[in-house]
Design a protein around this motif. Structure first.
Motif, short mmCIF file in Angstrom:
data_model
loop_
_atom_site.label_atom_id
_atom_site.label_comp_id
_atom_site.label_asym_id
_atom_site.label_seq_id
_atom_site.Cartn_x
_atom_site.Cartn_y
_atom_site.Cartn_z
N GLY A 51 30.17 106.02 12.59
CA GLY A 51 29.08 106.44 13.48
C GLY A 51 29.60 106.97 14.80
N ALA A 52 30.71 106.42 15.27
CA ALA A 52 31.32 106.88 16.52
C ALA A 52 31.71 108.34 16.42
CB ALA A 52 32.54 106.04 16.86
N VAL A 53 32.37 108.69 15.32
CA VAL A 53 32.83 110.07 15.14
C VAL A 53 31.63 111.00 14.96
CG1 VAL A 53 34.24 111.62 13.75
CG2 VAL A 53 34.99 109.26 14.15
N ASP A 54 30.67 110.57 14.13
CA ASP A 54 29.49 111.40 13.90
C ASP A 54 28.71 111.64 15.19
OD1 ASP A 54 30.16 111.47 11.23
OD2 ASP A 54 28.72 109.92 10.65
N ALA A 55 28.49 110.58 15.96
CA ALA A 55 27.73 110.71 17.21
C ALA A 55 28.48 111.57 18.22
CB ALA A 55 27.43 109.33 17.79
N LEU A 56 29.79 111.39 18.29
CA LEU A 56 30.59 112.18 19.23
C LEU A 56 30.49 113.67 18.89
CD1 LEU A 56 32.61 111.99 21.63
CD2 LEU A 56 34.42 112.02 19.92
N SER A 57 30.66 114.01 17.61
CA SER A 57 30.62 115.43 17.23
C SER A 57 29.21 116.00 17.38
CB SER A 57 31.15 115.64 15.82
OG SER A 57 30.29 115.11 14.86
N ARG A 58 28.20 115.20 17.09
CA ARG A 58 26.82 115.68 17.14
C ARG A 58 26.29 115.84 18.56
NH1 ARG A 58 25.10 112.26 13.47
NH2 ARG A 58 24.47 110.73 15.02
N HIS A 59 26.65 114.92 19.45
CA HIS A 59 26.05 114.90 20.78
C HIS A 59 26.94 115.46 21.90
CE1 HIS A 59 22.58 112.66 19.44
NE2 HIS A 59 23.40 111.85 18.79
N CYS A 60 28.23 115.57 21.66
CA CYS A 60 29.13 115.95 22.75
C CYS A 60 29.87 117.26 22.52
CB CYS A 60 30.15 114.83 22.98
SG CYS A 60 29.40 113.24 23.39
N TYR A 61 29.73 117.85 21.35
CA TYR A 61 30.44 119.09 21.02
C TYR A 61 29.51 120.01 20.25
CZ TYR A 61 34.68 116.65 22.36
OH TYR A 61 35.62 115.97 23.06
N PRO A 62 29.76 121.31 20.30
CA PRO A 62 28.92 122.23 19.52
C PRO A 62 29.12 122.08 18.02
CG PRO A 62 30.50 123.45 20.90
CD PRO A 62 30.69 122.00 21.18
N SER A 63 30.31 121.57 17.61
CA SER A 63 30.58 121.39 16.18
C SER A 63 31.70 120.37 16.01
CB SER A 63 31.01 122.71 15.53
OG SER A 63 32.28 123.10 16.03
N ARG A 64 31.83 119.87 14.79
CA ARG A 64 32.92 118.94 14.48
C ARG A 64 34.27 119.63 14.67
NH1 ARG A 64 34.67 114.57 11.57
NH2 ARG A 64 36.35 114.96 10.09
N GLU A 65 34.35 120.88 14.30
CA GLU A 65 35.60 121.63 14.44
C GLU A 65 36.02 121.72 15.91
OE1 GLU A 65 32.95 122.68 12.55
OE2 GLU A 65 33.92 122.05 10.69
#
Length: 179
Positions: A51-65
């Motif tokens: 959940g940490a990784v998912d939330a970080l990519s979803r809320h703090c960056y335009p994409s996971r990449e």
């Protein structure tokens, strides 16, 4: 009984005012996962780490990449996936552990983090009976390990091929030491 929820992700305004907030956010999530691990709540810990990784990519960056291009984000993300893989191993969910290790490798872990991912991935593959896939992972991880000379003297290719007989002894080499 469910564990307390991890912290909410930083709002856009907070990220704009303090770009470091995202790193504190993922660190707090990881710390919550570590506490769950210590309490033996492995399934909850897996949810928290991933959940940490998912939330970080979803809320703090335009994409996971884009997140994975940020060195200061990808390091704790690799650690979260690696820790989640250890939890899955403890739950004997070896297919999930292997998948989590593959996610960790996407984060390009380094040094001790890479060693842990390689050994955990190798252990998961070995437990799945995928000896040919496990062998290069374990060899690479053991070569990086600080006790590599001793470990390689104890565990040779032929012993890994006969892992059914030796598996209990090999397991000691990649058991979790400290977080």
């Amino acid at each position: 009984l469910a564990p307390p929820p991890p912290p909410p992700p930083p709002a856009a305004a907070e990220l704009e005012a303090d770009p470091e907030a995202k790193y504190r956010f993922v660190a707090a999530y990881k710390a919550a996962g570590n506490e769950l691990f210590k309490a033996g709540k492995y399934a909850w810990a897996i949810r928290t780490y991933t959940g940490a990784v998912d939330a970080l990519s979803r809320h703090c960056y335009p994409s996971r990449e884009r997140m994975l291009w940020d060195y200061f984000a990808r390091v704790p993300c690799a650690q979260c996936y690696s820790n989640a893989a250890l939890c899955a191993i403890k739950l004997a969910d070896h297919a999930h552990a292997a998948a989590l290790c593959e996610h960790a490798m996407e984060c390009r872990p380094e040094d001790g983090d890479l060693t842990k991912v390689l050994l955990r991935h190798g252990q998961a593959r070995l437990e799945l009976g995928e000896v040919d896939a496990a062998l290069p992972l374990l060899q690479r991880g053991l070569a990086r390990h600080r006790l590599a000379a001793c470990a390689l003297a104890l565990v040779g290719r032929s012993e890994l091929r006969g892992h059914v007989r030796r598996h209990g002894q090999c397991r000691q080499l990649w058991r979790h030491e400290s977080r």
